[in-house]
Design an enzyme around this catalytic site. Sequence first.
Site, PDB file in Angstrom:
ATOM      1  N   GLU B  67       0.813  -1.222   0.000  1.00  0.00           N
ATOM      2  CA  GLU B  67       0.000   0.000   0.000  1.00  0.00           C
ATOM      3  C   GLU B  67       0.847   1.272   0.000  1.00  0.00           C
ATOM      4  O   GLU B  67       0.535   2.246  -0.687  1.00  0.00           O
ATOM      5  CB  GLU B  67      -0.969   0.006   1.186  1.00  0.00           C
ATOM      6  N   HIS B 136     -11.582  -3.441   8.902  1.00  0.00           N
ATOM      7  CA  HIS B 136     -12.105  -3.242   7.546  1.00  0.00           C
ATOM      8  C   HIS B 136     -13.349  -2.358   7.521  1.00  0.00           C
ATOM      9  O   HIS B 136     -14.090  -2.373   6.549  1.00  0.00           O
ATOM     10  CB  HIS B 136     -12.478  -4.585   6.903  1.00  0.00           C
TER      11      HIS B 136
END
Lengths: 336, 332
Positions: B67, B136
């Site tokens: 990321e 999440h």
Amino acid sequence: MFAPNPTMAATETDTETLSRLYRELLRIRRAEEGILELLLKNKLSSTMCHVSIGQEAVAVGVCDALEPDDYITSTHRGHGHFLARGGAMSALMAELMGREAGACRGRGSSMHLVDASIGHLGSNAIVGGHIPIATGAALWTALRGEHRVVASFFGDGATSEGIFHESVNFAAVQRLPIVFVVENNQWAMSLPWAKSTAQQSIEVKAEGYGIAGVDVDGQDVLAVRTAARDAIGRARRGEGPTLLGLSTYRFLGHSRADPSSYRDKAEEEKWRLRDPVLLAHNLLMAHDFDEEWFEQVDRDIAAEIAAAIEIAENSPPASIGEVFSDIYATPLEGIR
Amino acid sequence: MISTLTPPRTVTYREALREALFEEMEADDRVIVMGEDVGKYGGAYAVSKGLLERFGDRRVIDTPMSEALIVGAALGAAVVGGRPVAEIMYMDFVTLTMDALVNQAAKLHFMFGGQLSAPMVVRVQQGVGRGAGAQHSQSLEAWFAHVPGLKVVAPSTPADAKGLLKSSIRDDDPVLFIEHKGLYARKGTDPGREHTVPIGVADVKRPGVDVTVVAWSNMVHTALDAAELLADDGIDVEVIDLRTIAPLDMQTVLASCRRTGRLLVAHEACQTGGLGAEIIAQAAEHLHGLLHAPPRRIATPDVVLPANTTLERALVPDTDAIASAIRDLVRS
């Protein structure tokens, strides 16, 4: 792993190249000595200032091997990279003194230098923070088929950052035209290289990524230039990235606040004998360059630095007004 | 290809985003898409489906699970002429990209004296609705409102999603584009091909005279449902959709509050340090003596979100909770 050589490796290089490299090494050395003087006189706009004295051959050897359209990214210790890449002495001095004529209009100071016109994409105050930026520039260059190469300078300390791994891994997978220049000055602030990594060979690290890697004497500007040319050539031919390990030494502390009490004085003395400026000087002497020539180079450089400081001093200080308006490149149509 | 089809009258949020990407990539070959599983897989939430087939792997780039690299490399590409759209699969994973976003992209234009700019978009999705759990489901938009140099948007409708994504891609600054996992299937009016929405402009989604409710992203719809519920009770609610999180369009919010005299901010992010605090602080600074009641906020409590849809529903403000908060405001 690299072990320091008593003399410079390559002697077959033409004297024109050697004299050009020497001049650049000395130019950076004298500029940083001048910067330290300005710091002592309280003439800099910031207290943050990291000089690369002792490490000049890395910047000079690599930048000499680059083409004008290539890109570099640099570190908090980036005066040398900026000058070697072709940054103006006056832009450097004015930046450090917080003036409008500075590279960043007086907003970046020592740790944030830039000159987009010569492909210098900025020096960065986050260790390793610019490595993915360099990688992205290489990605774009490759996607567009531009045949440019990116050289990303960073220190031994940056190889311990996670982003180093992510960047090298991605560049390897995509075979990007980038040279990762590990400017290994042996000390990540106070942490020695041996305590940063259990695998001290950059060549072996590179193997793990499936790319080329070399360990080179970073005090020998000719050796640096030769290795950089090889790496840049590979990158330009589409053969992917290289980890270029250059062993060098920071002659002074990490910053002005650091007396390097953690270092062994004998180690410092040993590396002082491997002063890249001195080594190049000696090689030129062996090629019959005389005292008069060296004195002329000294005078030229002193004049350039004095003129640059004068330009800086005559430039207006950075203005506060644009601190607000220049936050964005696209002004907001929505903000009423 | 989607972009050459006759536009249907309605379109989903997901389709609207996809069309924005198609259209911008067709119009400008500097626009590239990069991220994890954005190619053949079509994106974790299927937004980039079809892009690889249409534009090829030089413009739709599957990256390793890196990321920090994705955002950092998008920035590097942007600095030298690209207009990348990077996808980070979940807002929670943006924590891994903070240096590139916060220290690099946001700072670069000013710090380098205007020499460089970062025309890039980082697309993320956040929020509850799938029991996706503590790592999440977070709504972290307030963090990024605290970083000068970033633009942050969080559209609630297909039309705004399309219009803001197109504007974000054309913008020369780094834009954090926040989608919501609960919105992808939501249908709305198809705004047509050349539709843009300016960054930095809030939208009155429902005009009203009794109370101002400020929301964004998925919470706009909860607020609108609450407003419908209260209409039967004779309470006329104005719902403002911020659309842009940073910089805030406080003028629209303050103007509405001056008319209604009452303010409620509703958000899915947890309460402490949320955007509601900033909006209410500004209202307090500018509207002293003009409000009929103390401004209120309703938010998810400061909890770790459980991976459990039942518990999730119990924690995040719903239509009834917002309606109840509005009733309290109007009565006081």
